[in-house]
Design an enzyme around this catalytic site. Structure first.
Site, PDB file in Angstrom:
ATOM      1  CG  ASP A 123     -13.396 -23.242 -99.121  1.00 26.55           C
ATOM      2  OD1 ASP A 123     -13.410 -22.076 -98.720  1.00 26.55           O
ATOM      3  OD2 ASP A 123     -12.513 -23.751 -98.416  1.00 26.55           O
TER       4      ASP A 123
ATOM      5  CG  ASP B  28      -8.547 -18.798 -98.669  1.00 30.26           C
ATOM      6  OD1 ASP B  28      -8.275 -18.699 -99.824  1.00 30.26           O
ATOM      7  OD2 ASP B  28      -8.666 -17.698 -97.941  1.00 30.26           O
TER       8      ASP B  28
ATOM      9  CG  ASP C 198     -10.453 -25.934 -95.835  1.00 33.24           C
ATOM     10  OD1 ASP C 198     -11.516 -25.485 -96.188  1.00 33.24           O
ATOM     11  OD2 ASP C 198      -9.363 -25.601 -94.967  1.00 33.24           O
TER      12      ASP C 198
HETATM   13 MG   LIG Z   1     -11.270 -23.222 -96.619  1.00 36.40          MG
END
Ligand SMILES: [Mg+2]
Length: 280
Positions: A13, A15, A221
């Protein structure tokens, strides 16, 4: 080269995982990104970003590998990346694209059908245009243009009541859409996720590296990374400054970073490499 007929791969991922949650900086991860490249370990970027946004980021990260866009709606493979063409892909410019969700037009039509019923209560990226996206997001004009160039999903700003939002989302679901609430926007899209996109791409690699055992790491995240983290051989959860680690069903082969992105990315990926006997 990876030793012992083993091919390592990293799906990540962006961001909050590879990019700082607030500043989007990635500098702390660059030395390890270069090291992966030298080790022949593909870094596959998997994000909710559009193809145009991903292309800009791949450029600054010097990444030449396939990538997953719009939260798993499509997988893009550079046209000459493999010696043969991956099945179920179409050539779109310099990329062979495997689509895993309906096109954006379907959701624009569904939204247009609701314009009367929910008049003045929502604004979509398509209706807002680039200038409107700048106003809604604070992005630069160039970034807003890339964010607006969507293929499979439509962000919508809800301006009515919470009750109205529930009705609005329900109507969209009835028309076949998946509606998810992010921080600022509702995202209207098809039934897709990063996990299924990763599985499809892994299969393509397996076909092209017969006799090699692929061991993949997925890095994320947030909740939208969960499908990918759940099915990957090893999952790396990056600590977030704004929310808890995503909760996984599996508990084997799950790593947690202590630091935030991008330092946490380097910390966790290094630990995974060490498990495979690779010390950077
Ligand atoms: Mg993310």
């Amino acid at each position: 080269m990876n030793a012992n007929n083993r091919k390592l791969m990293v799906f990540s991922d962006l961001d909050g995982s590879l990019l700082d949650h607030f500043s989007y900086s990635y500098e702390a991860a660059l030395p390890l990104i270069d090291a992966l490249e030298h080790l022949g370990i593909p870094l596959i970027l998997a994000s909710s970003k559009t193809k145009a946004e991903m292309l800009a980021l791949r450029d600054v990260l010097h990444n030449k590998h396939p990538f997953i866009i719009e939260n798993g709606a499509a997988v893009c493979i550079p046209r000459d990346y493999f010696t043969d063409n991956a099945e179920k892909t179409t050539l779109q410019g310099q990329y062979r694209v495997h689509e895993m969700a309906p096109r954006r037009e379907r959701w624009l039509t569904a939204l247009a059908d609701l314009r009367k019923e929910f008049a003045g209560q929502f604004l979509s990226f398509h209706t807002a245009g680039t200038a409107g996206i700048v106003e809604m997001t604070g992005l630069t004009e160039q970034q807003a243009e890339a964010a607006g160039a969507r293929g499979y999903s439509e962000p919508v700003q809800w301006m009515g009541t919470p009750r109205g939002e529930r009705q609005f989302a329900q109507r969209l679901r009835e028309s076949g859409a998946t509606v998810t609430r992010g921080g600022r926007f509702l995202t209207v899209t098809g039934d897709c996720d990063k996990g299924r996109a990763m599985a499809w791409l892994l299969n393509i690699y397996r076909q092209r590296y017969p006799g090699e055992c692929i061991e993949e790491l997925a890095v994320g995240d947030s909740d939208n990374d969960r499908p990918m983290l759940e099915v990957a051989r090893t999952a790396l959860l990056i600590r977030s400054p704004v929310h808890d680690y995503p909760t996984l069903h599996k508990n084997r082969d799950v790593l947690h970073s202590e630091k935030y992105a991008p330092a946490g990315w380097t910390e966790g990926v290094s630990r995974w490499l060490q498990r495979h006997g690779i010390v950077i």
